[in-house]
Design a protein around this motif. Structure first.
Motif, PDB file in Angstrom:
ATOM      1  N   ALA A 292       0.835  -1.212   0.000  1.00 11.37           N
ATOM      2  CA  ALA A 292       0.000   0.000   0.000  1.00 11.37           C
ATOM      3  C   ALA A 292       0.864   1.254   0.000  1.00 11.37           C
ATOM      4  N   PHE A 293       1.968   1.226   0.760  1.00 17.08           N
ATOM      5  CA  PHE A 293       2.861   2.388   0.783  1.00 17.08           C
ATOM      6  C   PHE A 293       3.485   2.626  -0.594  1.00 17.08           C
ATOM      7  N   VAL A 294       3.946   1.538  -1.233  1.00 19.34           N
ATOM      8  CA  VAL A 294       4.544   1.688  -2.565  1.00 19.34           C
ATOM      9  C   VAL A 294       3.505   2.203  -3.556  1.00 19.34           C
ATOM     10  N   GLY A 295       2.255   1.698  -3.436  1.00 14.19           N
ATOM     11  CA  GLY A 295       1.213   2.177  -4.332  1.00 14.19           C
ATOM     12  C   GLY A 295       0.918   3.657  -4.144  1.00 14.19           C
ATOM     13  N   LEU A 296       0.835   4.107  -2.882  1.00 12.41           N
ATOM     14  CA  LEU A 296       0.604   5.531  -2.627  1.00 12.41           C
ATOM     15  C   LEU A 296       1.765   6.378  -3.138  1.00 12.41           C
ATOM     16  N   TRP A 297       2.982   5.847  -2.933  1.00 13.94           N
ATOM     17  CA  TRP A 297       4.146   6.604  -3.417  1.00 13.94           C
ATOM     18  C   TRP A 297       4.119   6.728  -4.940  1.00 13.94           C
ATOM     19  N   GLY A 298       3.773   5.627  -5.640  1.00  9.57           N
ATOM     20  CA  GLY A 298       3.683   5.697  -7.099  1.00  9.57           C
ATOM     21  C   GLY A 298       2.564   6.603  -7.574  1.00  9.57           C
ATOM     22  N   TRP A 299       1.417   6.548  -6.853  1.00  6.45           N
ATOM     23  CA  TRP A 299       0.307   7.425  -7.231  1.00  6.45           C
ATOM     24  C   TRP A 299       0.675   8.884  -7.059  1.00  6.45           C
ATOM     25  N   ASP A 300       1.403   9.231  -5.997  1.00  6.87           N
ATOM     26  CA  ASP A 300       1.781  10.622  -5.773  1.00  6.87           C
ATOM     27  C   ASP A 300       2.781  11.088  -6.823  1.00  6.87           C
ATOM     28  N   ARG A 301       3.712  10.219  -7.189  1.00  6.75           N
ATOM     29  CA  ARG A 301       4.654  10.604  -8.240  1.00  6.75           C
ATOM     30  C   ARG A 301       3.937  10.822  -9.576  1.00  6.75           C
ATOM     31  N   ARG A 302       2.958   9.950  -9.878  1.00 10.85           N
ATOM     32  CA  ARG A 302       2.183  10.116 -11.110  1.00 10.85           C
ATOM     33  C   ARG A 302       1.394  11.410 -11.078  1.00 10.85           C
ATOM     34  N   ARG A 303       0.835  11.761  -9.920  1.00  8.60           N
ATOM     35  CA  ARG A 303       0.065  12.998  -9.800  1.00  8.60           C
ATOM     36  C   ARG A 303       0.951  14.216 -10.027  1.00  8.60           C
ATOM     37  N   GLN A 304       2.169  14.195  -9.421  1.00  4.12           N
ATOM     38  CA  GLN A 304       3.072  15.328  -9.624  1.00  4.12           C
ATOM     39  C   GLN A 304       3.504  15.444 -11.088  1.00  4.12           C
ATOM     40  N   PHE A 305       3.716  14.304 -11.730  1.00  7.63           N
ATOM     41  CA  PHE A 305       4.108  14.339 -13.138  1.00  7.63           C
ATOM     42  C   PHE A 305       2.996  14.930 -13.999  1.00  7.63           C
ATOM     43  N   LEU A 306       1.744  14.548 -13.752  1.00  2.87           N
ATOM     44  CA  LEU A 306       0.634  15.072 -14.539  1.00  2.87           C
ATOM     45  C   LEU A 306       0.405  16.556 -14.251  1.00  2.87           C
ATOM     46  N   GLU A 307       0.729  17.007 -13.022  1.00  4.09           N
ATOM     47  CA  GLU A 307       0.611  18.438 -12.753  1.00  4.09           C
ATOM     48  C   GLU A 307       1.603  19.230 -13.593  1.00  4.09           C
ATOM     49  N   GLN A 308       2.781  18.681 -13.822  1.00  6.81           N
ATOM     50  CA  GLN A 308       3.775  19.369 -14.647  1.00  6.81           C
ATOM     51  C   GLN A 308       3.513  19.222 -16.143  1.00  6.81           C
ATOM     52  N   HIS A 309       2.744  18.219 -16.537  1.00  9.36           N
ATOM     53  CA  HIS A 309       2.440  17.984 -17.958  1.00  9.36           C
ATOM     54  C   HIS A 309       0.920  17.828 -18.131  1.00  9.36           C
ATOM     55  N   PRO A 310       0.172  18.925 -18.045  1.00 15.10           N
ATOM     56  CA  PRO A 310      -1.284  18.817 -18.157  1.00 15.10           C
ATOM     57  C   PRO A 310      -1.755  18.426 -19.558  1.00 15.10           C
ATOM     58  N   GLU A 311      -0.875  18.554 -20.577  1.00 15.72           N
ATOM     59  CA  GLU A 311      -1.308  18.212 -21.933  1.00 15.72           C
ATOM     60  C   GLU A 311      -1.590  16.722 -22.076  1.00 15.72           C
TER      61      GLU A 311
END
Length: 427
Positions: A292-311
């Motif tokens: 669960a921790f690894v999943g949350l960590w991956g989800w947060d990294r994906r969220r930050q990446f999409l914030e930087q690349h909204p296209e």
């Protein structure tokens, strides 16, 4: 330490037993000089006796250390024809003995009796002595017990006072007496203060006590027996009355434990009587928090990446909307509904082109779509003509007073399919 052949017995200073896993009772140290036989000759020997007590089981190593005074031999001078030796201070040399290995066995848990306080040896208990057998309620009386040992004492601790309803028992010798005193007097004395709480008491309470006999490897029961007494009515002190009242209340409310009856209905079914921690899936469950921790960590990294690349999100939404409008175009073509066909086609073109500007799909016009396609009259004229006709038809349907005939728009289906495929590949 035996003396040399040329001299007398040499004493030792600051003698200690060194090692781990035991304690030394320095109160039992005794020094003496005795004659011992070594190699057929008698030598005076310095002897130091002490007692050690192991505190852990297993193999222990111990050795002795002590300082020995060695005289210093100086040069001999001749004075008036006689040799004279000037006085010189002695030197102290540290001596160490060879190590001795001890094999310490743990006390067995099986067969342990009540009242065991660590007494090891061959002990006997003398008949207990009571100050008087005629008592009144609330009057204290002394009970003394003597414990004797044939093999000497190490340290003896009195058994704890029992908790009974008719008596208040207080132990006055809870700590072990010094070993040197026990060795001198030959016995250990335990004393208790007994206070009768009710005239119903007919004898003193038995005090559980036991020891471990290493010669036989068993526990020996040395319980202090009860003594008959006569207790007369009396008025106990206020604190004793409170204890007596509490004891009586506890005795009344306490009920004998017993098993409950059978349940009227069956409970939950169990697949197995084995505990959960022995199941094969239980170790995998321990990995669930880490997963669960690894999943949350991956989800947060994906969220930050999409914030930087909204296209990326815009293109993903555009592909879903394009497929939805494409299906609407197919349904309208199959139904022969030309106005709905033209509207769905224009919406599909706008949705496919909006992420590239970026802009709201409804804000795009035909020129924006042509700009993205790179279509002109000279190059790719069929695609440009199809886009113009579709936008002109929808504009006329929305804004013109009289609508033009749009029956022939359905023939643009193949060209529209090719345009939408091209735009989808660019998303």
């Amino acid at each position: 330490m035996p003396a040399s052949a040329a001299g007398g017995a040499q004493g030792l200073f600051q003698v200690e037993l060194t090692g781990e896993g035991f304690i030394v009772d320095k109160g039992t140290m005794r020094q003496s000089v005795e004659n011992t036989v070594r190699g057929g000759s008698i030598f005076p020997t310095f002897i130091l006796e002490t007692m050690l007590t192991p505190v852990i089981a297993g193999k222990l190593r111990a050795f002795a250390q002590g300082y020995c005074a060695v005289p210093v031999v100086s040069s001999v001078a001749v004075t008036n024809g006689r040799p004279a030796t000037p006085a010189a201070p002695a030197q102290y040399v540290l001596l160490e003995s060879e190590p001795v290995e001890l094999n310490v066995k743990p006390l067995p848990k099986k067969g342990e009796l009540p009242g065991f306080t660590g007494a090891i040896g061959a002990f006997t208990v003398d008949p207990p002595k009571l100050a008087t057998n005629f008592l009144r309620v609330g009057d204290p009386v002394k009970l003394s017990v003597a414990v004797r040992s044939g093999g000497g004492f190490a340290r003896l601790v009195a058994p704890p006072a029992p908790q009974v309803r008719e008596w208040q028992v207080l132990a006055e010798t809870a700590e072990g007496e010094p070993t040197r005193l026990l060795q001198a007097q030959g016995f250990a004395s335990f004393e208790y203060t007994l206070i009768p709480m009710t005239e119903e008491a007919q004898s003193t309470p038995a005090i559980p006590f036991s020891c471990f006999d290493p010669a036989h490897g068993t526990y020996v029961d040395l319980t202090i027996p009860p003594l008959p007494v006569t207790v007369r009515p009396g008025r106990a002190a206020a604190d004793w009355q409170a204890i007596l009242q509490e004891s009586a209340t506890t005795g009344e409310t306490e009920e004998e434990l017993k098993l409950s009856g059978l349940a009227p209905a069956a409970g939950r079914r169990a697949a197995s009587l084995a505990p959960l921690q022995s199941q094969s899936w239980f170790p995998l469950m321990q990995l669930a928090p880490a997963a669960a921790f690894v999943g949350l960590w991956g989800w947060d990294r994906r969220r930050q990446f999409l914030e930087q690349h909204p296209e990326i999100l815009r293109r993903r939404r555009a592909r879903r909307a394009l497929r939805r409008e494409w299906r609407a175009v197919h349904r309208a073509a199959r139904a022969g509904d030309v106005p709905r066909f033209a509207a769905a086609a224009v919406n599909a073109l706008r949705v496919a082109c909006a992420p590239h500007f970026p802009a709201e799909p409804r804000a795009l016009v035909g020129g924006d779509v042509l700009q993205l396609l790179g279509a002109t009259e000279g190059a790719n004229g069929s695609a440009a003509a199809a886009v113009r006709r579709l936008f002109a038809a929808t504009d006329a349907d929305r804004f013109a007073v009289t609508s033009e005939s749009t029956i022939d728009l359905l023939v643009l289906g193949p060209e529209l399919e090719r345009i939408l495929e091209t735009l989808e590949q660019r998303l």
